[in-house]
Structure formats: structure tokens, C-alpha cells
Design an enzyme around this catalytic site. Structure first.
Site, PDB file in Angstrom:
ATOM      1  N   SER A 128       0.804  -1.238   0.000  1.00  0.00           N
ATOM      2  CA  SER A 128       0.000   0.000   0.000  1.00  0.00           C
ATOM      3  C   SER A 128       0.823   1.267   0.000  1.00  0.00           C
ATOM      4  CB  SER A 128      -0.890   0.061   1.238  1.00  0.00           C
ATOM      5  OG  SER A 128      -1.672  -1.063   1.335  1.00  0.00           O
TER       6      SER A 128
ATOM      7  N   HIS B 287      -2.736   1.048  -4.964  1.00  0.00           N
ATOM      8  CA  HIS B 287      -2.180  -0.193  -5.523  1.00  0.00           C
ATOM      9  C   HIS B 287      -2.234  -0.141  -7.041  1.00  0.00           C
ATOM     10  CE1 HIS B 287      -1.655  -2.993  -2.074  1.00  0.00           C
ATOM     11  NE2 HIS B 287      -2.341  -2.030  -1.493  1.00  0.00           N
TER      12      HIS B 287
ATOM     13  N   HIS C  61      -5.758  -8.710  -1.796  1.00  0.00           N
ATOM     14  CA  HIS C  61      -5.946  -8.956  -0.360  1.00  0.00           C
ATOM     15  C   HIS C  61      -7.179  -9.815  -0.093  1.00  0.00           C
ATOM     16  CE1 HIS C  61      -3.904  -5.038  -0.689  1.00  0.00           C
ATOM     17  NE2 HIS C  61      -3.270  -5.379   0.411  1.00  0.00           N
TER      18      HIS C  61
ATOM     19  N   TYR D 134      -9.263  -9.056   2.176  1.00  0.00           N
ATOM     20  CA  TYR D 134     -10.386  -8.144   2.457  1.00  0.00           C
ATOM     21  C   TYR D 134     -11.057  -7.614   1.188  1.00  0.00           C
ATOM     22  CZ  TYR D 134      -7.023  -4.293   1.797  1.00  0.00           C
ATOM     23  OH  TYR D 134      -6.079  -3.443   1.291  1.00  0.00           O
ATOM     24  N   GLU D 135     -10.415  -7.787   0.044  1.00  0.00           N
ATOM     25  CA  GLU D 135     -11.062  -7.417  -1.223  1.00  0.00           C
ATOM     26  C   GLU D 135     -11.913  -8.580  -1.734  1.00  0.00           C
ATOM     27  OE1 GLU D 135      -8.284  -5.053  -4.022  1.00  0.00           O
ATOM     28  OE2 GLU D 135      -6.926  -6.202  -2.775  1.00  0.00           O
TER      29      GLU D 135
ATOM     30  N   ALA E 113       2.550  -2.182   4.368  1.00  0.00           N
ATOM     31  CA  ALA E 113       2.332  -1.090   5.317  1.00  0.00           C
ATOM     32  C   ALA E 113       1.792  -1.739   6.588  1.00  0.00           C
ATOM     33  CB  ALA E 113       1.323  -0.108   4.755  1.00  0.00           C
TER      34      ALA E 113
ATOM     35  N   MET F  44      -2.518  -6.316   6.986  1.00  0.00           N
ATOM     36  CA  MET F  44      -3.587  -7.135   6.389  1.00  0.00           C
ATOM     37  C   MET F  44      -3.117  -7.944   5.181  1.00  0.00           C
ATOM     38  SD  MET F  44      -6.567  -4.258   6.548  1.00  0.00           S
ATOM     39  CE  MET F  44      -6.739  -3.195   8.002  1.00  0.00           C
ATOM     40  N   SER F  45      -1.833  -8.217   5.124  1.00  0.00           N
ATOM     41  CA  SER F  45      -1.330  -8.938   3.941  1.00  0.00           C
ATOM     42  C   SER F  45      -0.219  -9.901   4.349  1.00  0.00           C
ATOM     43  CB  SER F  45      -0.800  -7.924   2.919  1.00  0.00           C
ATOM     44  OG  SER F  45       0.323  -7.239   3.427  1.00  0.00           O
TER      45      SER F  45
ATOM     46  N   ASN G 177       1.864   4.020  10.908  1.00  0.00           N
ATOM     47  CA  ASN G 177       1.103   4.625  12.018  1.00  0.00           C
ATOM     48  C   ASN G 177       1.343   3.804  13.274  1.00  0.00           C
ATOM     49  OD1 ASN G 177      -0.681   2.684  10.240  1.00  0.00           O
ATOM     50  ND2 ASN G 177      -1.458   2.508  12.321  1.00  0.00           N
TER      51      ASN G 177
ATOM     52  N   HIS H  60      -7.092   5.521   6.447  1.00  0.00           N
ATOM     53  CA  HIS H  60      -6.387   4.919   5.305  1.00  0.00           C
ATOM     54  C   HIS H  60      -5.542   5.986   4.601  1.00  0.00           C
ATOM     55  CE1 HIS H  60      -5.498   2.092   2.150  1.00  0.00           C
ATOM     56  NE2 HIS H  60      -6.070   2.845   1.222  1.00  0.00           N
TER      57      HIS H  60
HETATM   58  N1  HPA Z   1      -3.540  -2.086  11.088  1.00  0.00           N
HETATM   59  C1  HPA Z   1      -3.681  -2.951  10.062  1.00  0.00           C
HETATM   60  N2  HPA Z   1      -3.141  -2.748   8.875  1.00  0.00           N
HETATM   61  C2  HPA Z   1      -2.417  -1.632   8.698  1.00  0.00           C
HETATM   62  C3  HPA Z   1      -2.230  -0.691   9.719  1.00  0.00           C
HETATM   63  C4  HPA Z   1      -2.834  -0.930  10.990  1.00  0.00           C
HETATM   64  O1  HPA Z   1      -2.710  -0.146  11.937  1.00  0.00           O
HETATM   65  N3  HPA Z   1      -1.461   0.308   9.202  1.00  0.00           N
HETATM   66  C5  HPA Z   1      -1.198  -0.033   7.922  1.00  0.00           C
HETATM   67  N4  HPA Z   1      -1.765  -1.205   7.616  1.00  0.00           N
END
Ligand code: HPA
Length: 260
Positions: free
Chosen positions: A28, A60, A82, A84-85, A112, A200-201, A224, A235
Site C-alpha cells: 500500500s 495499488h 488482499h 479483504y477485497e 504497510a 492485512m497482507s 502509524n 487509510h
Molecule cells: N492495522 C492494520 N493494517 C495496517 C495498519 C494498521 O494499523 N497500518 C497499515 N496497515
């Protein structure tokens, strides 16, 4: 002809390289228009490969970028699919299976991630030393039911050099399904489980890469602090931090290519 064979055939036809030395997956917000570390020869879209689709996520690019690093053949996978998609495990794993079938030696996989360990700040890069799969699935049920060893799923061979040169951190990545970010209670629980960063990957791709005996180097861009450790997550913030810090990530990738 089965689906994987078909996909590998077309990839081989479109690829300028007979063999690929290293594949690099950029997650990402970590893609770019130009990659300073390779000389680009050709670009194709994911959906030029049978059964592979383009990602639906902002940030992406869904491209394979073929290029040279010195005399080595590199493919940069800009973007990924992903869970989640709602992509299937087959679709999520297909690029890795193609690299595996093409006998790719190394995979540099990036993502990320949110920092759970208090020492991780936004903009830091963490080398993944191990993962926790909390996605509730395992990609080998789709590809090859097989009891592979995951003791050394990630290579950290060059960590010391990279730590000195780039202040690289090292830790455990926990992979969740998403797409909602975590609750603060979940993050507290993940900390107890031994996780340093959450995303998430990556975990399914790394399982499949290990099945193919590809040497995996995992790099998490901390975009973050995880939920409950800062103000609310967005996001946009994740993408923006990725954009700001990707030059450092590219420098690390270039150094890794040099060391491999
Ligand atoms: N959580 C899950 N996925 C992420 C995060 C997060 O804080 N930051 C970037 N991808």
C-alpha cells in the site's frame, strides 16, 4: 491445462526474462512511477495474466515491472490482492506461485503496517523476523496441502548491516484479515501474543513462498502507531506516510539487492 500452468505460460511469454532472480512486492502506497534501483525493461498489468485481477484498492497499481539490477533479473510487483477485497486464496497466491514455478530465488516482500511495539514510530522500517497468521486461512489448502516447515520462514541474514546503515528495526508481524482497522483491545491482545506490527497482507504469500523454497526478506513500513496508541486511524494517513517514507524503503531494497 490447469489454471496455474496457463498463468505461468502467459507470464513467461510476456516476461522479457527467462529466469527471475528476485521478485519484489510493494504494498500500500509504496509503489512509484520510477524505481531508482532498477533499469526498467517492460511493464505489464496483473490482468494480462489469466486468472489474475487488478487490485481494487487506492494506492495499488497492479503491475509487474521487469528490470535489471546490475546483471540480475528483477520483477517488481507493484500492488497485491488482499483477502479483504474478497479475492480467493488462489488469486492472492498466484503471483507467488508464478515466481515459484519460475524458480525465483528471492522474494523481498513489503507492506504497510501499524506499529504495536512502542519503539516503532511512523516512518520506521521493520525487518520481519517471524509472523503470526491470524487470517483464519492457510493458502496451502488451495495450492498444495503440505506440512511445510515454517521455522525459518523469513531470512534476517543481512539485518545487522541494514540496522547499522538504516536504523532498521526487527520484529514479528501479525497478519489480520481487515478491512476495518483493529480495536484497541485487539492491539493489546496482539501485544501479549508477541506481535510488534500489524497488517492485512503478507502472511499467505510468505507461506506459499516457503512452500516453493523461495528465500524471503520481509520489510514492514510502519505507517502509524496501532489502534489505541494514537488518535483515530485513517487509510489516507497510511497511504501518505507510505509515500513520504518510501525513499528510505527503496534505499534499503537496493542495499538488499546488493547483498543477495
Ligand atoms: N492495522 C492494520 N493494517 C495496517 C495498519 C494498521 O494499523 N497500518 C497499515 N496497515
Amino acid at each position: 491445462m490447469n489454471r496455474l500452468k496457463k498463468a505461468v505460460n502467459i507470464f513467461s511469454k510476456l516476461s522479457p526474462f527467462e529466469v527471475i532472480d528476485t521478485a519484489i512486492i510493494l504494498g500500500s502506497g509504496l509503489a512509484s512511477e520510477n524505481f531508482p534501483f532498477i533499469k526498467i525493461e517492460k511493464v505489464i498489468k496483473f490482468n494480462e495474466i489469466p486468472y489474475l485481477k487488478n487490485s481494487t484498492v487506492k494506492g495499488h497499481n497492479s503491475e509487474f515491472i521487469f528490470g535489471k539490477f546490475k546483471d540480475k533479473n528483477i520483477v517488481i510487483q507493484s500492488g497485491r490482492l488482499h483477502l479483504y477485497e474478497n479475492f480467493s486464496l488462489f488469486e492472492i497466491g498466484l503471483p507467488i506461485a508464478i515466481y515459484g514455478e519460475k524458480k525465483t530465488k528471492n522474494l523481498i516482500i513489503t507492506n504497510a503496517a501499524g506499529g504495536i511495539n512502542v519503539e516503532l514510530e511512523a516512518g520506521d522500517i521493520m525487518m520481519i523476523e517471524d509472523h503470526i497468521n491470524l487470517q483464519g486461512v492457510n493458502i496451502l489448502t488451495e495450492y498444495q496441502p503440505s506440512f511445510i516447515d515454517m521455522t525459518n520462514a523469513y531470512s534476517t541474514t543481512h539485518f545487522e548491516i541494514l540496522r547499522k546503515e538504516f536504523n532498521l528495526k526487527k520484529g514479528v508481524y501479525i497478519g489480520v484479515r481487515g478491512p476495518s482497522y483493529e480495536t484497541p483491545a485487539e492491539i493489546k491482545a496482539f501485544k501479549i501474543l508477541g506481535a510488534d506490527a500489524v497488517g492485512m497482507s503478507t502472511v499467505q504469500e510468505v507461506i506459499l513462498a516457503n512452500y516453493y523454497k523461495i528465500n524471503v526478506i520481509g520489510l514492514s513500513m510502519i505507517t502509524n502507531k496501532a489502534s489505541g496508541m494514537q488518535k483515530a486511524l485513517s487509510h489516507t494517513e497510511v497511504i501518505e506516510t507510505g509515500k513520504k517514507s518510501k525513499e528510505k524503503l527503496y534505499a534499503i531494497i537496493e542495499r538488499v539487492l546488493d547483498l543477495l
